[in-house]
Design a protein around this motif. Sequence first.
Motif, mmCIF file in Angstrom:
data_model
loop_
_atom_site.group_PDB
_atom_site.id
_atom_site.type_symbol
_atom_site.label_atom_id
_atom_site.label_comp_id
_atom_site.label_asym_id
_atom_site.label_seq_id
_atom_site.Cartn_x
_atom_site.Cartn_y
_atom_site.Cartn_z
ATOM 1 N N TYR A 444 0.835 -1.213 0.000
ATOM 2 C CA TYR A 444 0.000 0.000 0.000
ATOM 3 C C TYR A 444 0.864 1.254 0.000
ATOM 4 O O TYR A 444 0.451 2.304 -0.502
ATOM 5 N N SER A 452 -3.997 -3.861 3.651
ATOM 6 C CA SER A 452 -4.919 -4.908 3.186
ATOM 7 C C SER A 452 -5.880 -5.374 4.277
ATOM 8 O O SER A 452 -6.800 -6.151 3.983
ATOM 9 N N TYR A 457 -9.771 -0.683 2.374
ATOM 10 C CA TYR A 457 -9.455 -1.792 1.460
ATOM 11 C C TYR A 457 -10.669 -2.718 1.308
ATOM 12 O O TYR A 457 -11.050 -3.093 0.201
ATOM 13 N N CYS A 783 -6.656 0.822 -4.334
ATOM 14 C CA CYS A 783 -6.899 -0.338 -3.460
ATOM 15 C C CYS A 783 -7.282 -1.562 -4.287
ATOM 16 O O CYS A 783 -6.863 -2.682 -3.975
ATOM 17 N N ALA A 787 -5.283 -4.957 -4.479
ATOM 18 C CA ALA A 787 -5.891 -6.267 -4.215
ATOM 19 C C ALA A 787 -5.695 -7.220 -5.389
ATOM 20 O O ALA A 787 -5.450 -8.422 -5.196
#
Length: 988
Positions: A444, A452, A457, A783, A787
């Motif tokens: 991040y 996360s 997130y 984000c 991911a």
Amino acid sequence: MAADCEPESEVFELTDFTTASEWERFISRVEEILNDWKLIGNSLGKPLEKGIFTSGTWEEKSDEICFADFKFSVTHHYLVQESTDKEGKDEVLEDVIPQSMQDLLCMNNDFPPRAHCLVRWYGLREFVVLAPAANSDAVLSESKCNLLLSSVSIALGNTGCQVPLFVQIHHKWRRMYVGECQGPGVRTDFEMVHLRKVPNQYTHLSGLLDIFKSKIGCPLTPLPPVSIAIRFTYILQDWQQYFWPQQPPDIDALVGGEVGGLEFGKLPFGACEDPISELHLATTWPHLTEGIIVDNDVYSDLDPIQAPHWSVRVRKADNPQCLLGDFVTEFFKVCRRKESTDEILGRSTFEEEGREIADITQALSKLTEPAPVPIHKLSVSNMVHTAKKKIQKHRGIEESPLNNDVLNTILLFLFPDAASEKLLDGTSTDNNNPSSESEEYNLYNQFKSAPSDSLTYKLALCLCMINFYHGGLKGVAHLWQEFVLEMRFRWENNFLIPGLASGAPDLRCCLLHQKLQMLNCCIERKKARDEKKKTSTSDNLTNIYPGDAGKPGDQLGPDNVKDMDKEKGEVGKSWDSWSDSEEEFFECLSDTEELKGNGQETGKKGGLKEMANLKPEGRLHQHGKLTLLHNGEPLYIPVTQEPAPMTEDLLEEQSEVLAKLGTSAEGAHLRARMQSACLLSDMESFKAANPGCCLEDFVRWYSPRDYIEEEVIDEKGNTVLKGELSARMKIPSNMWVEAWETAKPVPARRQRRLFDDTREAEKVLHYLAVQKPADLARHLLPCIIHAAVLKVKEEESVENISSVKKIIKQIISHSSKVLHFPNPEDKKLEEIIHQITSVEALIARARSLKAKFGTEKCEQEEEKEDLERFVSCLLEQPEVLVVGAGRGHAGRIIHKLFVNAQRLTESSDEAAALAPPEEELKRMGSPEERRQNSVSDFPPPAGRELILRTTVPRPAPYSRALPQRMYSVLTKEDFRLAGAFSSDTSFF
């Protein structure tokens, strides 16, 4: 006279034939380019290594020339090789045939999997192509073709260039070339035939041998032997025996309890269709001679099982539908929408419920009636509050974008503290957090997204899934509105937001995450203040004398004293009304509170205001052994206000305001005053805690470096320490001196707050409320990319593909550069998403091939490793050689795949069609028995390629023996002959 003038006028119309024509200028330009590229003379390179056409590096040079007004492009294609020493070899190389003629006979690189078509047809390492510059242009007439070929021949002859030069004729899609190569006393003509329909006599080897021999026209008898290389390509398209293992996610299971709410925290992965569409098996006979085999229209010895060489390539599906790529792409599309939340859900949707029936006379009663704020137990039913009711009220239940089950599941996932009685105090813990030291967790920081395990997130993942599965843009708007209402609910009821790190906003994260952290800071400050007020009220301590505030300071810890000071200074207002306070009301509170405090002092002490001012207040603890310079009292560290937390947009605003003040003396002074609010507050606290102190005392505590002590000898001869302020503190109009003179002895609890949590919280809530879905998607896209990268890394670790690891590193590097800019370009974001999708497809292909080749079913470890290596090569290389051909382990599996496909195609017995391929093979027996039973293991070849080579004297028996070559390719809709026929130009 007119008659006399006529002959003179005709004289001026005579054409000067010494001027170069367009054709001559064209030839001259070709010669000039050949000279510029240094393609003159013979340059023999090393013999070609096996596979060099595919593994080596090809480069090209291009230039443009014109024939009249028709533009041509001239391109030099060549294989990059190490330069050889040419000195001292000119005499030896005089009679050597050109390099390209020697390459015609080289057998090391027949049928290269990836190369220019002329390389595949003629085996050349270097050549020049003359083609129309525009794709739409074409040389169609025979006279123009001959004119260009003549030009090429003249240019080659004039320059002595021994590199083949081709002219592209007809439409470009036909890939028709004619060309020529000249050497000392030799010449090779490159000719081509391209037909749609194949003549029957040329569908087999015997017919092609006849045309090759007739074209050579060799006068010798018997004809020298012809070397033959043959490749048949078989295509496997039917994968019915192996279902694609990737199943699309079950949407109903997401909420039905089978998978559970945690499914909302995971991104899907994999292709919805088989990403491998075809398998191409090339069976090759590299070295055959005429007479060894029979291949005619009646019988053929060319059995693919017996071929000495097998090679395989896979054809990938064009843009297979990949779940992860689709999820991210669809979410990215939201960034381009312009509708606001009100426009999507209806402007009246989120009006205050009952505003239309409210009575204005009840407005003031809310302020005058002291009603305590009830703190209900958090629950999903409480969280799905006003927004749901309002939407149903205006639209009906069936029209609501998100149904209750989905919304409850998401909110429980986002706010797990709602289901637990233990977390009513607002604290939130998550024992399943990844290690904060891990590389994945710290991504991040590079992507400027959010950790996360954070709420931001998780919100991004939920919105992404809602957008794809549950209502699209309307669902996103509905969930966001519900989220904003939940944030206000938590602010008003003093519940901390779970999934956020404590402390000031983390500027390494996205702005939305910073805003939520800022709101959490406000809730934390307000909660602590209100709880202390409530405790004070319950203990009947509302009338504590402010002058006693310093007394417990020595015994209590720093935090307790600080909270106690705040508590005592703010008891003038009911604790439960702070949620409605605004900036103006707070200022009034500060003034009345201070007046109230002074009044209490006056009433109690009989008006001794001066003595009250000298009373120490707001002490935290003693500062070591330091004493005040003037009166020798111990120096106490005061209770101070904490600095205000800032998000990056507030920092930018502050920087802009300060920058606009300019560089003038007045602007600089004003800028310094604006930046010294915290300094002034600390000075006032210090004065209150240390009556009789001076600026030097404050500097000794606040900035020890600015107080310089030196050893001096006094009048009595004793060595003593003498201190003074540093030079910067003595500058005229120094801001520290001005602030000290302005500061009054006011303890922190009675000062105006540096950080007004009520105002800042309202600003954050307003900021969240006005966000459009597009703005929200922009905030959360880092984000989602974060991911997606984590998901790809997780899936890759299972498959262990080295090439994918390199691509993932490139994606991380690229994303970290793009996402750190405030407003990244859409094009660059699309590139990142495309890279993620391509990696997903690559991993899906690896899984597809492993399933088809049964790598997990191998019992022997060695065979399993060989198969995994084979599958890995199929992904990374254009064509892979099958070790052992049809008799190797991989070859037997490929054979079974073809047999099963043929059985499904040819067999009319449905029961037989469902039998496993292994049992079917056993039942059929050996390949010889199957041939006798007229059951073909392979379909008819989709492509037949043949290369015929020989060396014969041409055109006369006494001519020099030169290489001759003909390449043939036969497919369903295409037949091509590409011949290179050499002749002796000295002895003919």
